[in-house]
Design a protein around this motif. Sequence first.
Motif, PDB file in Angstrom:
ATOM      1  N   THR A 233       0.836  -1.196   0.000  1.00 47.69           N
ATOM      2  CA  THR A 233       0.000   0.000   0.000  1.00 47.69           C
ATOM      3  C   THR A 233       0.872   1.249   0.000  1.00 47.69           C
ATOM      4  O   THR A 233       0.620   2.221  -0.717  1.00 47.69           O
ATOM      5  CB  THR A 233      -0.900  -0.002   1.251  1.00 47.69           C
ATOM      6  OG1 THR A 233      -1.665  -1.199   1.250  1.00 47.69           O
ATOM      7  CG2 THR A 233      -1.825   1.190   1.272  1.00 47.69           C
ATOM      8  N   PHE A 234       1.923   1.194   0.799  1.00 49.79           N
ATOM      9  CA  PHE A 234       2.874   2.313   0.868  1.00 49.79           C
ATOM     10  C   PHE A 234       3.490   2.568  -0.508  1.00 49.79           C
ATOM     11  O   PHE A 234       3.570   3.708  -0.967  1.00 49.79           O
ATOM     12  CB  PHE A 234       3.968   1.989   1.895  1.00 49.79           C
ATOM     13  CG  PHE A 234       5.036   3.036   2.004  1.00 49.79           C
ATOM     14  CD1 PHE A 234       4.848   4.134   2.835  1.00 49.79           C
ATOM     15  CD2 PHE A 234       6.216   2.942   1.287  1.00 49.79           C
ATOM     16  CE1 PHE A 234       5.826   5.116   2.946  1.00 49.79           C
ATOM     17  CE2 PHE A 234       7.198   3.920   1.382  1.00 49.79           C
ATOM     18  CZ  PHE A 234       7.001   5.008   2.217  1.00 49.79           C
ATOM     19  N   ASP A 235       3.896   1.475  -1.160  1.00 47.53           N
ATOM     20  CA  ASP A 235       4.545   1.620  -2.461  1.00 47.53           C
ATOM     21  C   ASP A 235       3.599   2.182  -3.522  1.00 47.53           C
ATOM     22  O   ASP A 235       4.036   2.865  -4.452  1.00 47.53           O
ATOM     23  CB  ASP A 235       5.102   0.266  -2.930  1.00 47.53           C
ATOM     24  CG  ASP A 235       6.302  -0.166  -2.096  1.00 47.53           C
ATOM     25  OD1 ASP A 235       6.943   0.710  -1.477  1.00 47.53           O
ATOM     26  OD2 ASP A 235       6.587  -1.375  -2.045  1.00 47.53           O
ATOM     27  N   GLU A 236       2.302   1.867  -3.379  1.00 48.38           N
ATOM     28  CA  GLU A 236       1.319   2.322  -4.375  1.00 48.38           C
ATOM     29  C   GLU A 236       1.113   3.836  -4.349  1.00 48.38           C
ATOM     30  O   GLU A 236       0.822   4.443  -5.373  1.00 48.38           O
ATOM     31  CB  GLU A 236      -0.040   1.655  -4.113  1.00 48.38           C
ATOM     32  CG  GLU A 236      -0.221   0.341  -4.830  1.00 48.38           C
ATOM     33  CD  GLU A 236      -1.397  -0.423  -4.233  1.00 48.38           C
ATOM     34  OE1 GLU A 236      -2.371   0.217  -3.786  1.00 48.38           O
ATOM     35  OE2 GLU A 236      -1.328  -1.655  -4.182  1.00 48.38           O
ATOM     36  N   LEU A 237       1.215   4.429  -3.159  1.00 47.87           N
ATOM     37  CA  LEU A 237       1.005   5.875  -3.070  1.00 47.87           C
ATOM     38  C   LEU A 237       2.191   6.589  -3.729  1.00 47.87           C
ATOM     39  O   LEU A 237       3.329   6.215  -3.529  1.00 47.87           O
ATOM     40  CB  LEU A 237       0.887   6.326  -1.616  1.00 47.87           C
ATOM     41  CG  LEU A 237      -0.388   5.939  -0.857  1.00 47.87           C
ATOM     42  CD1 LEU A 237      -0.476   6.724   0.443  1.00 47.87           C
ATOM     43  CD2 LEU A 237      -1.623   6.193  -1.685  1.00 47.87           C
TER      44      LEU A 237
END
Lengths: 246, 246
Positions: A233-237
């Motif tokens: 999720t962190f990487d997606e932002l």
Amino acid sequence: MTYCVGMLVDAGLVFLSDSRTNAGVDQISTFRKTAVFGRDGERVLVLMSAGNLAITQAALSMLREAVAASDSRVSLATVPNLFEAARHVGETLREIRRRDAEALQAFGVEFNAALILGGQIRGEPPRLFNIYAAGNFIEATPETSYFQIGESKYGKPIIDRVLQRTTTLEEAAKCALISMDSTLRSNLSVGLPLDLTVVHTDAYKLGEQRHIDGNDGYFAMIQSRWGGALRATFDELPNPSPLGEG
Amino acid sequence: MTYCVGMLVDAGLVFLSDSRTNAGVDQISTFRKTAVFGRDGERVLVLMSAGNLAITQAALSMLREAVAASDSRVSLATVPNLFEAARHVGETLREIRRRDAEALQAFGVEFNAALILGGQIRGEPPRLFNIYAAGNFIEATPETSYFQIGESKYGKPIIDRVLQRTTTLEEAAKCALISMDSTLRSNLSVGLPLDLTVVHTDAYKLGEQRHIDGNDGYFAMIQSRWGGALRATFDELPNPSPLGEG
């Protein structure tokens, strides 16, 4: 250190506690921090404790003694509602304080105890209380439907983002376990095993109980997948780019 | 209350502070908590502070006074390395303590201050220190590459899960902002605006600075999307079923 969380939703109550008590760096012991009182069909009360183990164990012993006594004294088996139950627990803490506080102070030990009491007594809806060392207490409201005691902050954000009164007991349990996982990762003095206790609204008896140790497949799944999912999720932002004033 | 985080990665340093100082329920003020010292091409030092504002402001004033003085006294402009810079900041806190602690104690005010100091001075790699009220300090190591001061626990889990030395400055800044978002949501006394400060390894000057208020589009995106993404991640994980012993 300890981490306990109690949640009140429409469907009932979820309690989760870790079991580690430490009395110094190389003396780590585990004790169960969740106690259950009740009479099937009429009442069920769950009590979790954090703080000085001598104090919380004394409180538990005295509460059990009152229940076992055949005289007419106030006890968790006889109080007419959860509010009176919370008062009784608070009074018990005050009695221990009257007896022990001076001696503890002589050794520089703070009178440190925190309790979460929840359950349901026939005639009223399920209720949840947070009882302080001073014996006073607060009750969960629709706006704040959970309480934490002990090492509570690491595990608070996920609860704030997920928990509502309409959350199911399964989701609430999942949320509590993720909250515990965050706490375990950030504070080594909170540790397995865990005790999960569920109370269903209008059941008037204990619901599911689960003792979670290193062999629990579900918690192992939470531990491995939540971190990875969070990372994904962190990487997606998107990154802040440019880093300076946008 | 305050929340500040300083991160040390291979690519440099990221500093993030909120700006809220509160002196009681209805008296909320904002002050900048990030200060920069340096000489382009030779040194850059960033200092963030939490705790009693009278103490941290006094420290900052004295540090600036020493830099401005034309005599040969020790200052952040003259210390040969970051270790000596941390010692100088610690000594400054001790001087304030010698002067003020007794008077503060008379009013029951604790000598409460915490500082994060990071940067780079030519001749050594970037370094990051956490300086305590007592004037002693610890340095970030490859194992613990960040420090937090103030209301730190809510925002710790996401850093523990994401930050590594190989993390880029952009990712570190994103991580710091998500950590701040979690803190803002769980503690109302930490608030906007925020100050983001970046130092690039071997640049020997201040990198990007970003003052983040309610109009910052990137932080608004983080605030709206991180919560939703977390909730979606939560929903994706299976519920514990059955709730009892698996």
